[in-house]
Write a protein that holds these residues in place. Sequence first.
Motif, PDB file in Angstrom:
ATOM      1  N   GLY A  57     -75.674 -27.302 -11.482  1.00  0.00           N
ATOM      2  CA  GLY A  57     -76.704 -27.805 -11.166  1.00  0.00           C
ATOM      3  C   GLY A  57     -76.803 -27.904  -9.718  1.00  0.00           C
ATOM      4  N   ASN A  58     -78.204 -28.263  -9.036  1.00  0.00           N
ATOM      5  CA  ASN A  58     -78.518 -28.415  -7.716  1.00  0.00           C
ATOM      6  C   ASN A  58     -78.906 -29.784  -7.314  1.00  0.00           C
ATOM      7  OD1 ASN A  58     -77.706 -26.088  -6.185  1.00  0.00           O
ATOM      8  ND2 ASN A  58     -79.412 -24.990  -6.957  1.00  0.00           N
ATOM      9  N   HIS A  59     -78.709 -30.254  -6.211  1.00  0.00           N
ATOM     10  CA  HIS A  59     -78.853 -31.499  -5.861  1.00  0.00           C
ATOM     11  C   HIS A  59     -79.776 -32.033  -4.536  1.00  0.00           C
ATOM     12  CE1 HIS A  59     -75.613 -32.569  -8.810  1.00  0.00           C
ATOM     13  NE2 HIS A  59     -75.053 -31.533  -8.154  1.00  0.00           N
ATOM     14  N   ASP A  98     -62.791 -19.718 -24.606  1.00  0.00           N
ATOM     15  CA  ASP A  98     -64.066 -19.057 -24.887  1.00  0.00           C
ATOM     16  C   ASP A  98     -64.969 -19.608 -23.698  1.00  0.00           C
ATOM     17  OD1 ASP A  98     -63.524 -17.178 -26.764  1.00  0.00           O
ATOM     18  OD2 ASP A  98     -63.874 -18.710 -28.535  1.00  0.00           O
ATOM     19  N   LEU A  99     -65.297 -19.049 -22.599  1.00  0.00           N
ATOM     20  CA  LEU A  99     -66.079 -19.850 -21.373  1.00  0.00           C
ATOM     21  C   LEU A  99     -67.664 -19.413 -21.725  1.00  0.00           C
ATOM     22  CD1 LEU A  99     -66.161 -21.088 -18.519  1.00  0.00           C
ATOM     23  CD2 LEU A  99     -65.843 -18.510 -17.780  1.00  0.00           C
ATOM     24  N   ARG A 100     -68.357 -20.605 -21.596  1.00  0.00           N
ATOM     25  CA  ARG A 100     -69.662 -20.486 -21.191  1.00  0.00           C
ATOM     26  C   ARG A 100     -70.214 -21.308 -20.240  1.00  0.00           C
ATOM     27  NH1 ARG A 100     -74.287 -23.029 -25.268  1.00  0.00           N
ATOM     28  NH2 ARG A 100     -76.162 -22.562 -24.323  1.00  0.00           N
ATOM     29  N   VAL A 101     -71.111 -20.685 -19.314  1.00  0.00           N
ATOM     30  CA  VAL A 101     -71.658 -21.344 -18.048  1.00  0.00           C
ATOM     31  C   VAL A 101     -73.079 -21.544 -18.590  1.00  0.00           C
ATOM     32  CG1 VAL A 101     -72.019 -21.056 -15.647  1.00  0.00           C
ATOM     33  CG2 VAL A 101     -69.969 -20.019 -16.625  1.00  0.00           C
ATOM     34  N   VAL A 102     -73.363 -23.049 -18.186  1.00  0.00           N
ATOM     35  CA  VAL A 102     -74.695 -23.460 -18.480  1.00  0.00           C
ATOM     36  C   VAL A 102     -75.376 -23.932 -17.221  1.00  0.00           C
ATOM     37  CG1 VAL A 102     -76.150 -25.128 -19.879  1.00  0.00           C
ATOM     38  CG2 VAL A 102     -73.788 -24.420 -20.580  1.00  0.00           C
ATOM     39  N   PRO A 103     -76.178 -22.981 -16.625  1.00  0.00           N
ATOM     40  CA  PRO A 103     -77.034 -23.203 -15.507  1.00  0.00           C
ATOM     41  C   PRO A 103     -78.250 -24.335 -16.021  1.00  0.00           C
ATOM     42  CG  PRO A 103     -77.021 -20.772 -15.813  1.00  0.00           C
ATOM     43  CD  PRO A 103     -76.497 -21.577 -17.030  1.00  0.00           C
ATOM     44  N   LEU A 104     -78.483 -25.277 -15.003  1.00  0.00           N
ATOM     45  CA  LEU A 104     -79.526 -26.436 -15.494  1.00  0.00           C
ATOM     46  C   LEU A 104     -80.432 -26.411 -14.186  1.00  0.00           C
ATOM     47  CD1 LEU A 104     -76.714 -28.855 -16.660  1.00  0.00           C
ATOM     48  CD2 LEU A 104     -78.367 -28.013 -18.177  1.00  0.00           C
TER      49      LEU A 104
END
Length: 319
Positions: A57-59, A98-104
């Motif tokens: 996430g970004n801030h 098992d890797l999962r990347v979740v961009p928000l």
Amino acid sequence: MSRFDEAAAQAARARQAVLTKPAGSLGRLEDLAVFMAGWQGRERPRIDRAQALVFAGNHGVVAQGVNPFPAEVTALMAQNFAAGGAAINQLCRVADADLRVVPLDLDRPTADFTTGPAMSAEEVVSAMQSGADAVDPDADVLLLGEMGIGNSTVAAALAAATFGGQAGDWIGPGTGASAEIMARKADAVSRGLALHAPSDTRGTLAAFGGREQAAICGAVMRARDLGIPVLLDGFICTAAAAVLTRDDPAALAHCLIGHESAEPGHRRLIEALALPIPPILSLEMRLGEGSGAAVALMVLRSALACHDGMATFAEAVIG
């Protein structure tokens, strides 16, 4: 909500007592095996499927000059994760996770918490739901990590709001902040604490923000409902999950802290949480992105391998 199965844990303790080793000689590995037995509800716990989730996430608080890198780096790192080029990719491969990347919503940063709430109530609920939805119900253990330029400042604010203290008690160098940037981080956190006085989990997340922090909370809650033990990463991840204790002091009972980060606030946070099992590792790591949790998974797998595979004294006909 899933509860610790004391009968399974007691059966695991009994098994530890008859394995071909002196009592207690595997130290904390024995504690880890019992912990996993209690949360998985079986005497001989296993990890057939380990899931690693990294939320990004970004801030808005980066406008205060709290980080030496621009917010655009978050999206670039998310792309690096997707391409398999980050540390977490290598560690998950070795640890068999098992890797999962979740961009928000990386193109839509949260608001600057020094001037107002970072997120609306609706945004908090949405981010928490994203975290919950990402959890694999078939996982035997869940690893959590994060990525977000400026989120060590957010973590310091969350920790201070949850456990008290001044900004200086919780801030750290993060990605390599200079003394000047550290001063700006302290100032931003101090102004945020003066502006907001939340009293519960969602209010704290709304005040200081971080979609990835809210997603971590959602994932921790979902894992608890499913009875999945959780491996938290370092300071930022632990600070996010700790906000859940504002509503429920036992909210992290199913969690292990993968490692003690080099970030100075993490030790204070670990002491404040007082979880029964100390952090699994202390390697002076401060990368984030779930890297410490992934290394800790290898230790956890070792603990379960010994617990399950060792012979008992009766089986080995010893004594």
